[in-house]
Design an enzyme around this catalytic site. Structure first.
Site, PDB file in Angstrom:
ATOM      1  NE  ARG A 127     -72.906 -42.562  -6.705  1.00  0.00           N
ATOM      2  CZ  ARG A 127     -73.802 -43.112  -7.516  1.00  0.00           C
ATOM      3  NH1 ARG A 127     -74.918 -42.449  -7.795  1.00  0.00           N
ATOM      4  NH2 ARG A 127     -73.593 -44.300  -8.062  1.00  0.00           N
ATOM      5  CE  LYS A 174     -69.749 -42.208  -8.641  1.00  0.00           C
ATOM      6  NZ  LYS A 174     -68.759 -43.269  -8.344  1.00  0.00           N
ATOM      7  CG  HIS A 193     -69.685 -43.130   0.177  1.00  0.00           C
ATOM      8  ND1 HIS A 193     -70.434 -42.556  -0.837  1.00  0.00           N
ATOM      9  CD2 HIS A 193     -69.252 -44.324  -0.314  1.00  0.00           C
ATOM     10  CE1 HIS A 193     -70.437 -43.357  -1.883  1.00  0.00           C
ATOM     11  NE2 HIS A 193     -69.731 -44.427  -1.594  1.00  0.00           N
ATOM     12  NE  ARG A 199     -73.706 -44.734  -2.885  1.00  0.00           N
ATOM     13  CZ  ARG A 199     -74.618 -44.871  -3.847  1.00  0.00           C
ATOM     14  NH1 ARG A 199     -75.832 -44.374  -3.684  1.00  0.00           N
ATOM     15  NH2 ARG A 199     -74.327 -45.507  -4.974  1.00  0.00           N
ATOM     16  CG  HIS A 255     -74.018 -49.697  -7.503  1.00  0.00           C
ATOM     17  ND1 HIS A 255     -73.958 -50.552  -6.425  1.00  0.00           N
ATOM     18  CD2 HIS A 255     -73.437 -48.533  -7.088  1.00  0.00           C
ATOM     19  CE1 HIS A 255     -73.365 -49.947  -5.420  1.00  0.00           C
ATOM     20  NE2 HIS A 255     -73.045 -48.719  -5.801  1.00  0.00           N
ATOM     21  CE1 TYR A 313     -72.390 -50.918   0.583  1.00  0.00           C
ATOM     22  CE2 TYR A 313     -72.736 -51.268  -1.758  1.00  0.00           C
ATOM     23  CZ  TYR A 313     -72.362 -50.459  -0.711  1.00  0.00           C
ATOM     24  OH  TYR A 313     -71.943 -49.184  -0.960  1.00  0.00           O
TER      25      TYR A 313
END
Length: 315
Positions: A159, A190, A260, A263, A286, A295
């Site tokens: 990220r 995150k 992004h 990514r 994730h 994806y």
């Protein structure tokens, strides 16, 4: 308690107990400030005085804008994000006993649709990287740094915030790895969750060139940040977005490209190359594989387009 006090407690809860990232907290703070402005405008000073009608009206204003307040309509995705913050606030207040009922629970979020991530082709990514800088011939520290940043974004699927938050110590193992040896670095994503991401050969070479030929010249303030600007401070998000966008334009890519996008391209190219979705989930950081599964739809869409254009009986 005033609404502002409850919001402050909620943000503190997210930071301390939930470990929310700095950028996530900033987004929640902006969204809840917008909510408080609305409540102030209708004369509601305490959260316990809010009813579901207020929440519904606020959601409506976000979608249609407010001419008197000079605000424009928000996109469905922005409305959904803001309302998620509002619902989280009310849920927290109800659980904490500040209010008796969660009046936002029954307010539905707008449907923003599921947009497929934009991914560049492999050729486009390579062209963008070359446009960012050439570590063999460039002497400008900024271009050598830019090449290293773009290489790392694509090589590791980082990220934007993860890239600019890197410190020099974070890449020690990568720099010391022997040629041909698998190299990985630890990043904090995150929710302050840590994971290891791979760093490929070209990215390591670009990083090495930056550390030897560019960072010493930029390191005028003795900061620990890995990527520095001309003032010796940590590179900003704005600078990263600009350099990626400028590199894309120089590469002749007509679509809008952001950090992004690289990514997205990282994940899409891995899956197209046969990578297991659980591995891609881990590399992206994730929490749920359902987030990564979008994806797979990108690769299926690519297959559909190729089939439609190439198969003699497709039409």
């Amino acid at each position: 308690m005033s609404t502002s006090d409850v919001i402050a407690d909620y943000l503190n809860h997210l930071a301390v107990e939930k470990g929310a990232a700095t950028h996530t907290l900033a987004a929640y703070r902006r969204d809840l400030a917008r909510y408080q402005e609305y409540l102030d405008s209708v004369g509601v000073e305490e959260l316990r005085s809010v009813d579901s009608g207020h929440v519904e009206e606020f959601r409506g204003r976000l979608g249609r804008g407010d001419r008197e307040a000079g605000t424009k309509p928000l996109a469905a995705s922005s409305v959904s994000r803001t309302m998620s913050a509002v619902r989280g606030l009310h849920k927290f207040a109800a659980k904490d006993g500040t209010v008796t009922d969660n009046v936002a629970a029954a307010v539905a979020l707008p449907s923003s649709g599921q947009r497929l991530p934009k991914a560049l082709s492999v050729a486009e990514v390579f062209a963008l990287i070359e446009a960012a800088g050439d570590t063999e011939v460039d002497t400008d520290p900024g271009r050598i740094r830019n090449r290293a940043m773009v290489e790392l974004l694509y090589s590791s699927g980082l990220r934007a915030s993860e890239l600019i938050d890197l410190d020099l110590d974070d890449v020690g193992a990568v720099v010391r790895a022997e040629p041909g040896e698998f190299a990985a670095m630890r990043v904090t994503g995150k929710g302050s969750k840590e994971r290891f991401v791979p760093v490929g050969g070209p990215a390591r070479e670009a990083l090495g060139a930056y550390l030897v030929r560019a960072r010493p010249a930029l390191n005028t303030a003795g900061k620990p940040a890995l990527f520095l600007n001309k003032r010796g401070d940590r590179v900003s998000r704005q600078t990263l977005w600009q350099l990626v966008g400028d590199s894309a334009r120089r590469a002749g890519i007509e679509t809008e490209v952001s950090p992004h996008t690289l990514r997205h391209s990282f994940a899409t190219h891995l899956l197209e190359g046969g990578a297991d979705i659980r591995v891609v989930q881990e590399l992206l950081g994730h929490a749920s594989v359902s987030t990564t599964q979008i994806y797979t739809k990108v690769t299926i869409e690519t297959l559909r387009e190729v089939w439609a254009e190439s198969h003699p009986r497709a039409k």
